[in-house]
Design an enzyme around this catalytic site. Structure first.
Site, PDB file in Angstrom:
ATOM      1  N   SER A  89      44.228  30.530  51.944  1.00 51.40           N
ATOM      2  CA  SER A  89      43.035  31.037  52.627  1.00 51.40           C
ATOM      3  C   SER A  89      43.343  31.795  53.916  1.00 51.40           C
ATOM      4  O   SER A  89      42.599  31.697  54.892  1.00 51.40           O
ATOM      5  CB  SER A  89      42.038  29.899  52.887  1.00 51.40           C
ATOM      6  OG  SER A  89      41.608  29.337  51.660  1.00 51.40           O
TER       7      SER A  89
ATOM      8  N   GLY B 186      46.357  35.463  49.037  1.00 54.58           N
ATOM      9  CA  GLY B 186      45.768  35.634  47.715  1.00 54.58           C
ATOM     10  C   GLY B 186      44.539  36.537  47.798  1.00 54.58           C
ATOM     11  O   GLY B 186      44.644  37.756  47.895  1.00 54.58           O
ATOM     12  N   GLY B 187      43.363  35.911  47.820  1.00 52.98           N
ATOM     13  CA  GLY B 187      42.081  36.632  47.768  1.00 52.98           C
ATOM     14  C   GLY B 187      41.982  37.824  48.714  1.00 52.98           C
ATOM     15  O   GLY B 187      41.539  38.907  48.313  1.00 52.98           O
TER      16      GLY B 187
ATOM     17  N   ASN C  69      49.660  38.242  47.025  1.00 57.00           N
ATOM     18  CA  ASN C  69      49.806  37.757  45.653  1.00 57.00           C
ATOM     19  C   ASN C  69      48.500  38.054  44.923  1.00 57.00           C
ATOM     20  O   ASN C  69      47.496  37.406  45.175  1.00 57.00           O
ATOM     21  CB  ASN C  69      50.102  36.247  45.685  1.00 57.00           C
ATOM     22  CG  ASN C  69      50.111  35.622  44.300  1.00 57.00           C
ATOM     23  OD1 ASN C  69      50.089  36.328  43.292  1.00 57.00           O
ATOM     24  ND2 ASN C  69      50.130  34.299  44.239  1.00 57.00           N
ATOM     25  N   TRP C  70      48.546  39.027  44.044  1.00 53.40           N
ATOM     26  CA  TRP C  70      47.302  39.458  43.373  1.00 53.40           C
ATOM     27  C   TRP C  70      46.892  38.523  42.236  1.00 53.40           C
ATOM     28  O   TRP C  70      45.824  38.695  41.662  1.00 53.40           O
ATOM     29  CB  TRP C  70      47.464  40.887  42.834  1.00 53.40           C
ATOM     30  CG  TRP C  70      47.622  41.926  43.891  1.00 53.40           C
ATOM     31  CD1 TRP C  70      47.525  41.735  45.254  1.00 53.40           C
ATOM     32  CD2 TRP C  70      47.879  43.325  43.701  1.00 53.40           C
ATOM     33  NE1 TRP C  70      47.708  42.927  45.904  1.00 53.40           N
ATOM     34  CE2 TRP C  70      47.939  43.922  44.975  1.00 53.40           C
ATOM     35  CE3 TRP C  70      48.080  44.119  42.578  1.00 53.40           C
ATOM     36  CZ2 TRP C  70      48.177  45.282  45.147  1.00 53.40           C
ATOM     37  CZ3 TRP C  70      48.319  45.474  42.744  1.00 53.40           C
ATOM     38  CH2 TRP C  70      48.358  46.050  44.027  1.00 53.40           C
TER      39      TRP C  70
END
Ligand code: 13P
Length: 251
Positions: A213, A234-235, A9-10
């Site tokens: 995370s 995510g990140g 998920n950008w």
């Protein structure tokens, strides 16, 4: 028996040019990955270009949200059929950031899930508790309410098409991952709930992803859990090498 899904998920990152550069690198790095569904979710403006670049590859495209109407006077919204046309196969729905900042409710999630299914998109429906809810012992109560609300009125054969992502809000973007045991406990309860709602067969086949995370150095342990069938990242999905390592997790 359940094909794992690793989805990136950008969020609100990457221009069209940056998105294209990222998927070009990623394509090369994951070309040999087998037995895993790989998904990336760019911002709306990059979806069409990214899907074009990924044509013929093993990487699929998702939106980060969707609206429930097909057309009309709904300024600013994007319809499921348009996302499908632009090259999406999946739609992330009900992400905690949308619930937190944009007024998403279980009811709007339910409308979006139904509309996405109707257009032939695979919903990745997100659920997860806040820190205070976990600390007051309400995790499963909160997650069950989100799942029942999000899946309301759906027949079992539609529920069977959905992917659920469990993302504890306190673990998102904080570097504080749920321990594999904490995540597994919730995933197992989600699977039991799906069995109650849609039958054992649907529950056994349902992919339940963990998000919050997830990194290259903790994915193996998470994926080693019986009821964790993938990750919503995510990140760590914004760099080709770290996302490729997550795609190539060791179970
Ligand atoms: P992080 O991996 O950055 O914690 O984000 C998780 C997430 O929200 C994916 O949807």
């Amino acid at each position: 028996m359940r094909t794992p899904v690793i989805a990136g998920n950008w969020k609100l990152f990457n221009t069209v040019a940056e998105s294209l550069a990222l998927v070009r690198d990623l394509k090369a790095l994951v070309a040999d990955a087998q037995g895993v569904e790989i998904v990336v979710a760019p911002v709306f403006t990059a979806i069409h270009a990214v899907a074009g670049e990924l044509k013929g590859s093993t990487i699929a495209v998702s939106s980060q949200d969707v609206y429930w109407e097909e057309s009309g006077a709904f300024t600013g919204e994007v319809a499921p059929c348009l996302l499908k046309e632009a090259g999406c196969a999946y739609a992330i729905i009900g992400h905690s950031e949308r619930r937190q900042y944009f007024g998403e409710t279980d009811e709007t999630v339910n409308r979006k899930v139904k509309a996405a299914l109707k257009a032939g998109l695979i919903p990745i429906m997100c659920v997860g508790e806040l820190l205070e809810e976990r600390e007051s012992g309400k995790t499963m109560q909160v997650v069950a309410k989100q799942i029942k609300g999000g899946l309301a009125d759906l027949p079992a054969d539609d529920i069977a098409k959905i992917i659920i992502a469990y993302e504890p809000v306190w673990a998102i973007g904080t570097g504080k991952t749920a321990t594999p045991a904490q995540a597994e406990e919730v995933h197992k309860s989600i699977r039991s709930l799906i069995a109650a709602l849609a039958g054992t067969q649907v529950a056994v086949g349902m992919r339940i992803l963990y998000g919050g995370s997830v990194k290259a150095d903790n994915v193996d342990e998470l994926m080693g859990q019986e009821d964790i069938d993938g990750a919503l990242v995510g990140g760590a999905s914004l760099k080709a090498d770290s996302f490729a390592r997550i795609v190539k997790f060791n179970k």
